[in-house]
Design a protein around this motif. Structure first.
Motif, mmCIF file in Angstrom:
data_model
loop_
_atom_site.group_PDB
_atom_site.id
_atom_site.type_symbol
_atom_site.label_atom_id
_atom_site.label_comp_id
_atom_site.label_asym_id
_atom_site.label_seq_id
_atom_site.Cartn_x
_atom_site.Cartn_y
_atom_site.Cartn_z
ATOM 1 N N LEU A 62 1.352 -9.844 -9.056
ATOM 2 C CA LEU A 62 2.116 -8.615 -9.181
ATOM 3 C C LEU A 62 1.223 -7.443 -9.541
ATOM 4 O O LEU A 62 1.633 -6.302 -9.450
ATOM 5 C CB LEU A 62 3.202 -8.790 -10.248
ATOM 6 N N VAL A 68 3.054 -9.480 -1.153
ATOM 7 C CA VAL A 68 2.882 -10.752 -1.833
ATOM 8 C C VAL A 68 3.084 -11.946 -0.911
ATOM 9 O O VAL A 68 2.928 -13.072 -1.333
ATOM 10 C CB VAL A 68 3.862 -10.886 -3.018
ATOM 11 N N CYS A 213 8.816 -5.513 -4.862
ATOM 12 C CA CYS A 213 7.354 -5.628 -4.889
ATOM 13 C C CYS A 213 6.712 -4.701 -3.864
ATOM 14 O O CYS A 213 5.708 -4.054 -4.133
ATOM 15 C CB CYS A 213 6.930 -7.076 -4.627
ATOM 16 N N LYS A 217 4.260 -1.386 -4.816
ATOM 17 C CA LYS A 217 2.851 -1.455 -4.441
ATOM 18 C C LYS A 217 2.456 -0.508 -3.320
ATOM 19 O O LYS A 217 1.289 -0.128 -3.214
ATOM 20 C CB LYS A 217 2.520 -2.897 -4.036
ATOM 21 N N ASP A 265 10.348 -15.157 -3.205
ATOM 22 C CA ASP A 265 10.030 -13.977 -3.991
ATOM 23 C C ASP A 265 10.784 -13.943 -5.315
ATOM 24 O O ASP A 265 10.416 -13.193 -6.219
ATOM 25 C CB ASP A 265 10.331 -12.707 -3.196
ATOM 26 N N LEU A 268 8.560 -14.523 -8.072
ATOM 27 C CA LEU A 268 7.847 -13.334 -8.529
ATOM 28 C C LEU A 268 8.710 -12.505 -9.477
ATOM 29 O O LEU A 268 8.233 -11.967 -10.461
ATOM 30 C CB LEU A 268 7.420 -12.494 -7.326
ATOM 31 N N GLU A 269 9.985 -12.406 -9.154
ATOM 32 C CA GLU A 269 10.893 -11.670 -10.038
ATOM 33 C C GLU A 269 10.929 -12.304 -11.420
ATOM 34 O O GLU A 269 10.907 -11.604 -12.444
ATOM 35 C CB GLU A 269 12.298 -11.647 -9.436
ATOM 36 N N ARG A 272 8.172 -11.250 -13.923
ATOM 37 C CA ARG A 272 8.016 -9.862 -14.357
ATOM 38 C C ARG A 272 8.085 -9.757 -15.883
ATOM 39 O O ARG A 272 8.955 -10.355 -16.520
ATOM 40 C CB ARG A 272 9.100 -8.981 -13.731
ATOM 41 N N TYR A 550 10.933 -0.173 -13.357
ATOM 42 C CA TYR A 550 9.946 -0.428 -12.307
ATOM 43 C C TYR A 550 8.746 0.477 -12.553
ATOM 44 O O TYR A 550 8.833 1.488 -13.250
ATOM 45 C CB TYR A 550 10.550 -0.159 -10.926
#
Length: 579
Positions: A62, A68, A213, A217, A265, A268-269, A272, A550
């Protein structure tokens, strides 16, 4: 940004080589080393040809500014079915007697295992084994918490004490999302991008971690537009850890929560930093040396559910298709009625095909607006493809539309969306005309539902693919036909009028809502009452429980003093091509 995006449409897939390593060509080139033919070279001076595999954490991923997708092949090993089994076999679990005592503080060496399951996963498994969605839910319950499931093996015979349907907190997301839009329409659109500010119009949905994401980014200019609400997965994790830690008097790190989702994904969350206990702890300064505890400890997908069963030697299709004989009572009766409505199966209302396969955020907002404007009419207009749809609400008493919204699925369409939201750069040339009139044209939407996967969440990268299912040649299906079967299972979730009656009666008895205020089958007053109870019972401000923030993410790849260039290049070579 799951790799299934590349299955049917390569134009809809962000190249991992360009997106993740930003790209290799931008890295500083190593100067060629002069070789002395007369020098004796020892073994320790020889550069290793086969370096060990690069190890990166979810947080490391991240921290990069690229897509990603290419990292999923590495990251999946860190949150996988093997990690679930390792967790179950690492410590004893709390006994039901201990939990009934409402105090587990004297057993600091034990853990409480809980799971949450999304409806898209149940639909994927239902399509795979040719059973109904409700039967699939029972089979999952049996696998996770039944005597013939995970409890039948392992070091300690552990299973999951509670299995929660994320549809409960999805209802909370829908109600909160509709209120967020209403508030934005009543507030001048001049907010900044601080974590406490309301999002700017158009509000962009934030439940898809691949899209988040990507925005953080590559397109930070859209961050002020993102909805501040947590996704159903995150809301479920926060609720379970806050309520259970306080009700049972145990530490948050004694609660181990696995979420079963359609998307890689979501792993990935869960990683965080904003979705850890330091953001909802009442007094974070009390434990400055304690590591943050995730609200969701591990995420696995539909495909990994099958791996989980196979690793334990369990035949998933042969599991009982009836609800568990008994389940421990949730320590909060009010929340128990919300999380586990009776009868247990079916556990969700019928999903309208118009709501889409991603939770129905936009659909609920449209239904809310229609309820606020009697005699209004909803008009839908398809965009350049089926994944772009514009919705307009008109009224006979208003010459102009009273509400406009849209749906954008898939990165090919998302790129067009963020391009329209990009701020105009002022020309430095004297007398140059501004292009502001062209930029943002048609972006008078109040809300846009954005999802990374074409077709929505039933098409997530963690879902079971048609190639994973052994089919006879005469019954072989294309990927499109297979997705249609999953969608059919998702939309066929049974409705039980008796269940509705019991729930409405319970709501009336509790004086928490009026059964007549239903919107899209959901009572906003009932849901808001549940959220207020959650906040009051935990002593935590509701805003801290349901919202997140965010941030713009920058990479140090290729910069002087930043990152290990050799390691990054090696990683890109090993994982290029996506999952």
């Amino acid at each position: 940004m799951s790799a299934i995006l590349s299955a049917d449409d390569l134009n809809d897939f962000i190249s991992p080589g360009v997106a993740c390593i930003k790209p290799v060509e931008t890295l500083p080139k190593q100067a060629p080393k002069e070789i002395n033919a007369y020098e004796v070279t020892t073994e320790d001076k020889i550069h290793k040809e086969n370096a060990p595999p690069a190890q990166i954490s979810l947080t490391d991923c991240l921290a990069c500014s690229g897509c990603v997708t290419s990292a999923e092949a590495v990251l999946v090993s860190l949150q996988s079915h093997a990690e679930v089994l390792n967790a179950l076999d690492s410590q004893l679990s709390f006994d039901p007697v201990d939990l009934h005592g409402n105090d587990g503080s004297h057993q600091a060496d034990k853990k409480l295992f809980i799971a949450s399951v999304s409806p898209q996963v149940r639909a994927s498994l239902a399509a795979t084994y040719g059973v109904s969605e409700s039967e699939t839910g029972c089979m999952l319950d049996q696998l996770l918490g039944g005597p013939q499931g995970l409890k039948s093996g392992g070091r300690y015979g552990n299973g999951f004490t509670w299995i929660v349907d994320t549809n409960a907190m999805r209802e909370a997301s829908l109600v909160l999302g509709a209120d967020e839009v209403i508030e934005s329409l009543l507030t001048p659109d001049t907010q900044g991008c601080s974590s406490n500010a309301s999002p700017k119009r158009p509000i962009l949905s934030s439940a898809c971690p691949g899209w988040i994401c990507y925005a953080e980014k590559t397109h930070p200019h859209v961050l002020p537009h993102l909805s501040r609400l947590k996704s159903p997965q995150a809301l479920t994790g926060t609720l379970l850890k806050t309520v259970l830690s306080r009700r049972l008097n145990i530490r948050p790190d004694q609660i181990w929560h696995v979420s079963i989702m359609p998307c890689f994904d979501k792993k990935l969350e869960a990683s965080r930093e904003e979705l850890t206990d330091i953001y909802w702890r009442s007094q974070p300064a009390d434990l400055p040396s304690v590591q943050p505890v995730r609200d969701v400890d591990c995420v696995i997908t539909a495909r990994e559910v099958i791996m989980l069963a196979d690793t334990r030697g369990i035949s998933f299709p042969n599991l009982p298709r009836q609800p568990l004989a008994s389940q421990l009572a949730f320590p909060d009766p009010t929340l128990s009625a919300f999380l586990f409505p009776k009868p247990r199966s079916p556990r969700s209302r019928v999903q309208s095909p118009e709501a889409g396969t991603s939770g129905g955020y936009l659909y609920h907002i449209l239904q809310t607006q229609l309820s606020l404007h009697p005699n209004s009419t909803l008009i839908s207009t398809r965009g350049r493809n089926a994944d772009v749809v514009e919705y307009t609400i008109t009224s006979p008493t208003s010459p102009s539309p009273i509400f406009k919204a849209a749906r954008y699925y898939g990165f090919r369409n998302i790129q067009n969306l963020v391009r329209k939201l990009k701020p105009v750069k002022k020309s430095r040339l004297p007398g140059a005309r501004s292009s502001a009139a062209k930029t943002g044209a048609g972006m008078d939407y109040a809300y846009v539902e954005v999802m990374a996967c074409p077709g929505g969440c039933t098409n997530g990268g963690g879902q079971i693919k048609v190639d994973d299912v052994p089919l006879k040649p005469e019954t072989a299906l294309s990927q499109k036909e297979w997705l249609a079967r999953i969608d059919e299972a998702y939309f066929s979730m049974e409705d039980d009028s008796e269940d509705d009656h019991e729930r409405d009666t319970a709501m009336t008895d509790d004086n928490s809502s009026d059964p007549g205020d239903l919107i899209n089958g959901i009572s906003p007053s009932y849901v808001k009452g549940i959220l207020e109870h959650w906040s009051a019972s935990t002593g935590i401000e509701l805003q801290k429980l349901v919202t997140t923030s965010y941030r713009k993410v920058e990479s140090d790849v290729g910069k002087v003093g930043g990152g290990e260039n050799e390691r990054v290049v090696e990683l890109a070579g090993k994982i290029g091509g996506g999952w």
